[in-house]
Structure formats: structure tokens, C-alpha cells
Design an enzyme around this catalytic site. Structure first.
Site, short mmCIF file in Angstrom:
data_model
loop_
_atom_site.label_atom_id
_atom_site.label_comp_id
_atom_site.label_asym_id
_atom_site.label_seq_id
_atom_site.Cartn_x
_atom_site.Cartn_y
_atom_site.Cartn_z
N GLY A 159 -19.81 -4.69 -46.27
CA GLY A 159 -19.14 -4.65 -44.87
C GLY A 159 -18.69 -3.08 -45.00
O GLY A 159 -19.16 -2.28 -45.81
N ARG A 160 -17.89 -2.84 -43.85
CA ARG A 160 -17.32 -1.52 -43.70
C ARG A 160 -16.87 -0.96 -45.20
O ARG A 160 -17.30 0.11 -45.51
CB ARG A 160 -16.20 -1.36 -42.87
CG ARG A 160 -16.56 -1.57 -41.31
CD ARG A 160 -15.21 -1.59 -40.84
NE ARG A 160 -15.36 -2.01 -39.18
CZ ARG A 160 -15.51 -3.32 -38.71
NH1 ARG A 160 -15.28 -4.03 -39.55
NH2 ARG A 160 -15.53 -3.35 -37.35
N ILE A 161 -15.90 -1.83 -45.86
CA ILE A 161 -15.31 -1.14 -47.24
C ILE A 161 -16.42 -0.94 -48.28
O ILE A 161 -16.42 -0.05 -48.85
CB ILE A 161 -14.31 -2.15 -47.59
CG1 ILE A 161 -13.12 -2.06 -46.44
CG2 ILE A 161 -13.79 -1.55 -48.99
CD1 ILE A 161 -11.91 -3.23 -46.84
N THR A 235 -10.67 -5.47 -55.26
CA THR A 235 -9.63 -5.24 -54.16
C THR A 235 -9.82 -5.98 -53.06
O THR A 235 -9.26 -5.46 -51.95
CB THR A 235 -9.60 -3.69 -53.80
OG1 THR A 235 -11.23 -3.52 -53.41
CG2 THR A 235 -9.62 -2.71 -54.98
N ARG A 237 -10.19 -10.16 -52.56
CA ARG A 237 -9.22 -11.44 -52.60
C ARG A 237 -9.30 -12.11 -53.94
O ARG A 237 -10.52 -12.07 -54.49
CB ARG A 237 -9.73 -12.45 -51.49
CG ARG A 237 -9.25 -12.15 -50.20
CD ARG A 237 -7.89 -12.26 -49.94
NE ARG A 237 -7.13 -11.74 -48.49
CZ ARG A 237 -6.81 -10.43 -48.31
NH1 ARG A 237 -7.03 -9.41 -49.27
NH2 ARG A 237 -6.60 -10.44 -47.02
N GLU A 266 -0.66 -14.76 -56.02
CA GLU A 266 0.06 -13.58 -55.77
C GLU A 266 1.52 -13.98 -55.21
O GLU A 266 1.72 -14.79 -54.29
CB GLU A 266 -0.57 -12.66 -54.67
CG GLU A 266 -2.05 -12.43 -55.15
CD GLU A 266 -2.65 -11.48 -54.16
OE1 GLU A 266 -2.15 -10.79 -53.21
OE2 GLU A 266 -3.89 -10.84 -54.46
N HIS A 285 -1.66 -5.64 -55.31
CA HIS A 285 -2.27 -5.82 -53.87
C HIS A 285 -1.99 -4.74 -52.73
O HIS A 285 -1.45 -4.89 -51.98
CB HIS A 285 -2.03 -7.30 -53.50
CG HIS A 285 -2.61 -7.51 -52.07
ND1 HIS A 285 -3.24 -8.78 -51.88
CD2 HIS A 285 -3.48 -7.07 -51.09
CE1 HIS A 285 -4.00 -8.91 -50.87
NE2 HIS A 285 -4.33 -7.93 -50.49
C1 DGY Z 1 -5.89 -6.85 -45.95
O1 DGY Z 1 -5.95 -6.02 -45.11
O2 DGY Z 1 -6.85 -7.92 -45.98
C2 DGY Z 1 -5.37 -6.57 -47.06
O3 DGY Z 1 -5.80 -7.30 -48.27
C3 DGY Z 1 -4.01 -6.82 -47.19
O4 DGY Z 1 -3.79 -8.02 -47.09
#
Ligand code: DGY
Length: 330
Positions: A159-161, A235, A237, A266, A285
Site C-alpha cells: 500500500g502507500r507505506i 513497523t 503490527r 504492547e 511503536h
Molecule cells: C498507525 O497509525 O497505525 C500507527 O501504527 C500508530 O498506531
């Protein structure tokens, strides 16, 4: 007839003043004041009479909570991930929900690259080595890591990230592959089946949402497919990875290193076995934790609430089939 002013509950005590002021112009803001996120009971008290809730990924918004918040019409999370929201329960109750896609993409991609470099070049270990007084010689065999440039990057979740991470790889002359549900290439990356991607990548980085289908997407079987010189970065979940299996792979040398910003639980307890491993780097996180991006995420969540209270469609809705009724106060 005078209309009742809407009540908005906000679970982040440090929400920027200007954002809180904008909400206050539209109604009454109940700002959580605790130093830790509210417990389910505290959240039910905070949001019990609210028409709108601005929450973070720390709070679980489920049917049990919604039972206790009968006036709620809008839930806006200041996170892009929304696995903490029970969307079905929200939709059934006619509650419009939103997240904050887009505003944190580049910041999370930056953090991901920080973790990739740290894992491959053993930066966390090196820092502990120096501070621990273990550094005795400038030796050719001190903290020797691997190379990033010229390697193969495997991105799971495009996706975007994931795409922003791929764009940055050009600076390291990497070959980039990705896996996502739908096959398809772009100028930065080529789609691969998951098993193949795992077996050919030097760096595997996770950017998929957490769903029942992606829970423990990376377990012992998948880790065994990876090169013993590979690193895993997460980065997204924590529960995308079977953390126990990962700790075992790191301990036995089946995997070179991992860098984790997210965990199955967490905050992760400090005595968790994975934290005892030198080749596992851990951060709390903080993928999107730049001050500018934090401001943008909360601001967009607030804009969603203000749109909903005005009877407008939310800007970044998760259940667009729910149309908020004007004013929100009932
Ligand atoms: C998100 O924006 O999903 C980050 O992991 C912060 O929860």
C-alpha cells in the site's frame, strides 16, 4: 429550539492545542487526562455521553464499549491501522468511523529505513557494546555486519507505506520485490509470490494491515524459507509475526537479525525472551512519531469529527455506507 452542543471525547491528553480549540468551537471536549491510555472502564466513562470519539490505536473500540456509549455517532482514530476498531459493530450501530491514511506514509517509511540500516549494520548492538564498556580495540572483526547496497529488498504489503519504502530503495541500488494480494508491478518493484519473496530477499519488511488473514503471516515455516543472512523489519503490527518463532529463529541463527517497532503485546514486557537476544533491535511503536506527523494525524482525525458533526461525509471514512446525521448531538 436551541440545539444541544455535541460532546467529543479525546483520548490523547497531549493533543495539539490548536486541534483541541477547533473541536471546542464545535462543542464540548472531554480530554483524557491520564498518563497512560484509558482502560476499557475509563474509556466507557470518558465516552459514555459523547457524540464523537477521537481515539488512538491503544484503545479497543468494540461492541462492549459501544453498548455503554449510546450517543456515539463518530469514531475517528488517529492511526492508519484500524485493527483496534470493530468495524462491524460500529456499522451495525450506525457509527461512522475513520482512520488517517496518507498523512504518516513518508514518516513510517523513513523509520523503516532507519530500522533496516540498524539491523543490517548492527547499530543497536554497537551502541550497547560501546556503552557497556566492551569496546577495547578498533578491530577488523568488531561488530561486522552485512551490506545493504546492491541487495534484495522484499516488501510484504504494498500500500502507500510499502510503496514509499520501495521508492527509497533506489538510493541503495537494491532490487525490490513486493507481495500483496493482487499481483502487479510498478516502476519501483516487481510482484512475487510470498514464498519466493521470502527466499530471495536480504531484507524483508512488513507493511500489511493486521486482519484475521494476516495474523502470524510470518511463522516458523516462513522464517525457515528466509536466508540465514536475511533481516526482518516490522513497523506494521506485531501480530503479523509469530514472535516466539521469530525469537527461536534469531537465537539459532536461522535469521541474521530483526528490527521490530511493533509487538504482539504492547508495551512488550522487558523480560520477554526476544528482548534478550542481541540480534533483535526494538523500538516502542514510533514508526510515525515525528512531531509534524503526529500533529497531522490528530488534525485529520479532528477534521473527520467536525465533518461528521456537520452532517458531511467523513474525509477518510472506513465505513462510508454510514452517513452521519447533522450536529451529532442526540
Ligand atoms: C498507525 O497509525 O497505525 C500507527 O501504527 C500508530 O498506531
Amino acid at each position: 429550539m436551541e440545539t444541544e452542543r455535541p460532546v467529543m471525547a479525546v483520548t490523547w491528553p497531549k493533543a495539539p492545542r490548536d486541534v483541541v480549540s477547533r473541536l471546542q468551537q464545535a462543542g464540548t471536549v472531554k480530554l483524557w487526562a491520564g498518563s497512560l491510555p484509558p482502560t476499557p472502564e475509563e474509556l466507557a466513562e470518558l465516552a459514555g455521553d459523547a457524540n464523537a470519539l477521537l481515539c488512538t490505536s491503544n484503545e479497543r473500540i468494540d461492541a462492549r464499549l459501544l453498548e455503554r456509549c449510546p450517543r456515539l455517532k463518530i469514531v475517528a482514530t488517529a492511526s492508519v491501522g484500524y485493527d483496534h476498531l470493530d468495524l462491524k459493530a460500529l456499522t451495525e450501530r450506525g457509527i461512522a468511523a475513520s482512520n488517517v491514511p496518507g498523512v504518516l506514509t513518508e514518516t513510517v517509511a523513513d523509520t523503516t529505513w532507519g530500522l533496516i540500516i540498524a539491523a543490517v549494520r548492527r547499530l543497536g548492538e554497537g551502541d550497547r557494546y560501546v556503552r557497556g564498556g566492551e569496546w577495547k580495540v578498533v578491530g577488523l572483526d568488531v561488530m561486522v555486519g552485512l551490506d545493504i547496497h546492491g541487495g534484495t529488498l522484499g516488501i510484504i504489503g504494498y500500500g502507500r507505506i510499502g510503496q514509499a519504502v520501495a521508492r527509497r530503495a533506489a538510493g541503495f541500488d537494491m532490487t525490490v520485490y513486493h507481495h500483496d494480494r493482487e499481483p502487479g508491478d510498478d516502476e519501483h518493484s516487481t510482484w512475487k509470490p510470498l514464498d519466493e519473496l521470502l527466499s530471495i530477499s536480504d531484507v524483508v519488511t512488513l507493511h500489511a494491515p493486521l486482519t484475521p488473514q494476516t495474523h502470524h503471516l510470518i511463522s516458523a515455516r516462513e522464517l525457515a524459507l528466509m536466508k540465514p543472512t536475511a533481516v526482518l523489519v516490522n513497523t506494521a503490527r506485531g501480530a503479523l509475526v509469530d514472535q516466539v518463532a521469530l525469537a527461536e529463529a534469531l537465537r539459532t541463527g536461522e535469521l541474521f537479525a530483526a528490527a521490530l517497532d511493533v509487538f504482539e503485546e504492547e508495551p512488550i514486557p522487558a523480560d520477554d525472551p526476544i528482548l534478550q537476544l542481541p540480534n533483535c533491535m526494538a523500538t516502542p511503536h514510533i514508526g510515525s512519531a515525528s512531531s509534524r506527523t503526529r500533529g497531522k494525524t490528530v488534525s485529520l482525525a479532528a477534521d473527520n469529527i467536525l465533518a461528521g458533526l456537520a452532517g458531511q461525509p467523513l474525509l477518510t471514512p472506513l465505513n462510508p455506507e454510514v452517513q452521519p446525521a447533522s450536529s451529532g448531538a442526540t
